[in-house]
Design an enzyme around this catalytic site. Structure first.
Site, PDB file in Angstrom:
ATOM      1  N   CYS A 139      -2.325  -0.260   0.854  1.00 57.06           N
ATOM      2  CA  CYS A 139      -3.625  -0.633   0.266  1.00 57.06           C
ATOM      3  C   CYS A 139      -4.775   0.082   0.961  1.00 57.06           C
ATOM      4  O   CYS A 139      -5.683   0.619   0.308  1.00 57.06           O
ATOM      5  CB  CYS A 139      -3.811  -2.146   0.355  1.00 57.06           C
ATOM      6  SG  CYS A 139      -3.368  -2.843   1.955  1.00 57.06           S
ATOM      7  N   HIS A 218      -9.967  -6.148   2.815  1.00 54.57           N
ATOM      8  CA  HIS A 218     -10.253  -5.278   3.964  1.00 54.57           C
ATOM      9  C   HIS A 218     -11.641  -4.672   3.743  1.00 54.57           C
ATOM     10  O   HIS A 218     -12.099  -4.545   2.600  1.00 54.57           O
ATOM     11  CB  HIS A 218      -9.289  -4.096   4.025  1.00 54.57           C
ATOM     12  CG  HIS A 218      -7.842  -4.422   4.054  1.00 54.57           C
ATOM     13  ND1 HIS A 218      -7.236  -5.133   5.060  1.00 54.57           N
ATOM     14  CD2 HIS A 218      -6.831  -4.081   3.200  1.00 54.57           C
ATOM     15  CE1 HIS A 218      -5.931  -5.207   4.833  1.00 54.57           C
ATOM     16  NE2 HIS A 218      -5.664  -4.585   3.705  1.00 54.57           N
TER      17      HIS A 218
HETATM   18  P1  NAD Z   1       5.535 -10.326  -0.250  1.00 54.68           P
HETATM   19  O1  NAD Z   1       6.178 -10.959   0.924  1.00 54.68           O
HETATM   20  O2  NAD Z   1       4.344 -10.952  -0.867  1.00 54.68           O
HETATM   21  O3  NAD Z   1       6.606 -10.132  -1.410  1.00 54.68           O
HETATM   22  C1  NAD Z   1       7.908  -9.703  -1.193  1.00 54.68           C
HETATM   23  C2  NAD Z   1       8.833 -10.541  -2.066  1.00 54.68           C
HETATM   24  O4  NAD Z   1      10.168 -10.052  -1.930  1.00 54.68           O
HETATM   25  C3  NAD Z   1       8.850 -12.008  -1.668  1.00 54.68           C
HETATM   26  O5  NAD Z   1       8.762 -12.777  -2.854  1.00 54.68           O
HETATM   27  C4  NAD Z   1      10.200 -12.198  -0.988  1.00 54.68           C
HETATM   28  O6  NAD Z   1      10.697 -13.501  -1.166  1.00 54.68           O
HETATM   29  C5  NAD Z   1      11.035 -11.187  -1.737  1.00 54.68           C
HETATM   30  N1  NAD Z   1      12.228 -10.709  -1.031  1.00 54.68           N
HETATM   31  C6  NAD Z   1      12.531 -10.825   0.293  1.00 54.68           C
HETATM   32  N2  NAD Z   1      13.708 -10.212   0.534  1.00 54.68           N
HETATM   33  C7  NAD Z   1      14.156  -9.747  -0.651  1.00 54.68           C
HETATM   34  C8  NAD Z   1      15.322  -9.029  -1.039  1.00 54.68           C
HETATM   35  N3  NAD Z   1      16.263  -8.671  -0.154  1.00 54.68           N
HETATM   36  N4  NAD Z   1      15.460  -8.676  -2.341  1.00 54.68           N
HETATM   37  C9  NAD Z   1      14.517  -9.020  -3.248  1.00 54.68           C
HETATM   38  N5  NAD Z   1      13.398  -9.696  -2.934  1.00 54.68           N
HETATM   39  C10 NAD Z   1      13.221 -10.041  -1.649  1.00 54.68           C
HETATM   40  O7  NAD Z   1       5.233  -8.814   0.191  1.00 54.68           O
HETATM   41  P2  NAD Z   1       4.146  -7.862  -0.438  1.00 54.68           P
HETATM   42  O8  NAD Z   1       2.839  -8.141   0.216  1.00 54.68           O
HETATM   43  O9  NAD Z   1       4.241  -7.877  -1.913  1.00 54.68           O
HETATM   44  O10 NAD Z   1       4.630  -6.468   0.159  1.00 54.68           O
HETATM   45  C11 NAD Z   1       5.630  -5.698  -0.472  1.00 54.68           C
HETATM   46  C12 NAD Z   1       5.449  -4.255  -0.054  1.00 54.68           C
HETATM   47  O11 NAD Z   1       4.146  -3.833  -0.483  1.00 54.68           O
HETATM   48  C13 NAD Z   1       5.477  -3.992   1.454  1.00 54.68           C
HETATM   49  O12 NAD Z   1       5.995  -2.699   1.678  1.00 54.68           O
HETATM   50  C14 NAD Z   1       4.007  -4.015   1.841  1.00 54.68           C
HETATM   51  O13 NAD Z   1       3.737  -3.305   3.019  1.00 54.68           O
HETATM   52  C15 NAD Z   1       3.388  -3.354   0.628  1.00 54.68           C
HETATM   53  N6  NAD Z   1       1.968  -3.659   0.383  1.00 54.68           N
HETATM   54  C16 NAD Z   1       1.476  -4.914   0.573  1.00 54.68           C
HETATM   55  C17 NAD Z   1       0.136  -5.151   0.335  1.00 54.68           C
HETATM   56  C18 NAD Z   1      -0.480  -6.485   0.590  1.00 54.68           C
HETATM   57  O14 NAD Z   1      -1.641  -6.548   0.964  1.00 54.68           O
HETATM   58  N7  NAD Z   1       0.214  -7.583   0.376  1.00 54.68           N
HETATM   59  C19 NAD Z   1      -0.694  -4.133  -0.120  1.00 54.68           C
HETATM   60  C20 NAD Z   1      -0.156  -2.874  -0.367  1.00 54.68           C
HETATM   61  C21 NAD Z   1       1.196  -2.642  -0.095  1.00 54.68           C
END
Ligand code: NAD
Length: 336
Positions: A139, A218
């Site tokens: 992000c 942010h």
């Molecule tokens: P999150 O924790 O909100 O979502 C991840 C989901 O995957 C959860 O629902 C979790 O239960 C599920 N999960 C866990 N293990 C799993 C598996 N083995 N198989 C399938 N599902 C599984 O995380 P997020 O914030 O959505 O982040 C996901 C990715 O995006 C990461 O790489 C993160 O760095 C990136 N990201 C996050 C943000 C943010 O601000 N949240 C912004 C940009 C990028």
């Protein structure tokens, strides 16, 4: 019609699913959940739900959620997977996608050295063209890539100095912190500087990062040294030419991230999302060939348009400008 599967239906995954659903050239074949929780119940009202692991179907059924197989059966049935599992899990999933000969998009939490290209629509759309394994940068990096590449295209950016004031965690998380402290990153540059260089060519990028107790957005303070000299009007004019950059003003009552999020809710954005990067007009200060500005980043949603464009670039289904235009139109970006 491009057949898309979403593995990991959390903050990013559920938004990518909705954005794919809004496109006329793609469809969501299904989403993978690892827990039969309230999010899975809501997901099952819109999408076919697949289980992350074999044998967990019964737990979903007990919670009243119909499932359609495990993650491998979804992978089998799609053209491309968007992996939005927690940081580090994507890397473990890579072999499964490769074994099934499927294209995959990872998110910013995965390392850049495991992919063929890191991606930002404005700065390097063509780098993902026809590729099989791509990563949409984080992000924070997405936000910097948007505004820095806009400036670079117009005035030639030579050096970037940025301070990244990071939200502690997302609003749906009650476990992480800090809740009463300010936590600087003790590595210099912070990882954001090198990450920006994975999606654009730029001489020098210095970034420092500080985590603060807020969940909304942010904030970045950015100083860019350019090849050509410029004025405040020049910069504002450039930013206004991009739908994914939104100039906001203190004069209209937007003096903090609280009002930016309120504005997104007033616009009727689902989940209160703001896909655009908000730049405060009053913060743009130009002096010779350096200028400064302050921008706010809705971390939960700014990377979503990029996931859509990355799908089209990898599938070679649309050129850059056409894809960006179509994504912006379908997601109502740049509509005031
Ligand atoms: P999150 O924790 O909100 O979502 C991840 C989901 O995957 C959860 O629902 C979790 O239960 C599920 N999960 C866990 N293990 C799993 C598996 N083995 N198989 C399938 N599902 C599984 O995380 P997020 O914030 O959505 O982040 C996901 C990715 O995006 C990461 O790489 C993160 O760095 C990136 N990201 C996050 C943000 C943010 O601000 N949240 C912004 C940009 C990028």
């Amino acid at each position: 019609m491009i057949k898309v599967g979403i593995n990991g239906y959390g903050t990013i995954g559920r938004r990518v699913a909705d954005a794919v659903r809004a496109q006329s050239d793609m469809t969501v074949v299904g989403v993978v959940k690892n827990k039969p929780d309230y999010v899975a119940i809501e997901a099952s009202k819109m999408y076919r739900v697949f289980c992350a692991s074999k044998g967990s179907e019964k737990a979903f059924e007990d919670a009243g959620i119909e499932t359609h197989g495990d993650v491998e059966s979804l992978v089998d049935d799609v053209d491309i997977i968007v992996d939005a599992t927690p940081e580090g899990q994507g890397q473990k999933n890579l072999d499964m996608y490769k074994k099934n000969g499927k294209k995959v998009i990872f998110q910013g939490g995965e390392p850049s050295n495991m992919v063929e290209a890191s991606f930002n629509a404005y700065s390097n759309y063509v780098d993902a063209w026809g590729k099989d394994v791509v990563r949409v940068v984080s992000c924070n990096t997405t936000a910097m890539a948007r505004t820095v590449s806009a400036v670079s295209k117009a005035f030639g950016a030579m050096k970037v100095d940025a301070t990244i004031i990071r939200r502690a965690t997302d609003p749906n998380d009650s476990k992480k912190g800090p809740i009463n402290a300010v936590e600087p990153s003790l590595s210099f540059p912070s990882h954001h500087g090198p990450d920006l260089k994975t999606v654009m060519e730029i001489g020098q990028v210095n970034t420092v990062a500080v985590k603060v107790p807020t969940t909304l957005m942010h904030v970045h303070t950015i100083k860019i040294t350019t090849e050509k000299s410029l004025s405040q009007e020049d910069v504002t004019g450039v930013f206004k030419g991009y739908n994914r950059i939104l100039c906001v003003s203190g004069k209209l009552g937007i003096t903090s991230t609280a009002q930016i999020m309120d504005m997104a809710r007033e616009r009727g954005r689902k989940r209160g999302d703001l896909f655009e990067i908000a730049v405060w007009k009053e913060s743009i200060h130009a002096e010779g060939n350096t200028f400064r500005y302050i921008q706010a980043v809705h971390q939960e949603s700014d990377v979503i348009p990029e996931n859509i464009d990355a799908i089209r670039s990898m599938m070679q289904s649309m050129e850059r400008d056409e894809s960006i235009k179509e994504t912006d139109r379908s997601m109502k970006l740049g509509v005031n």
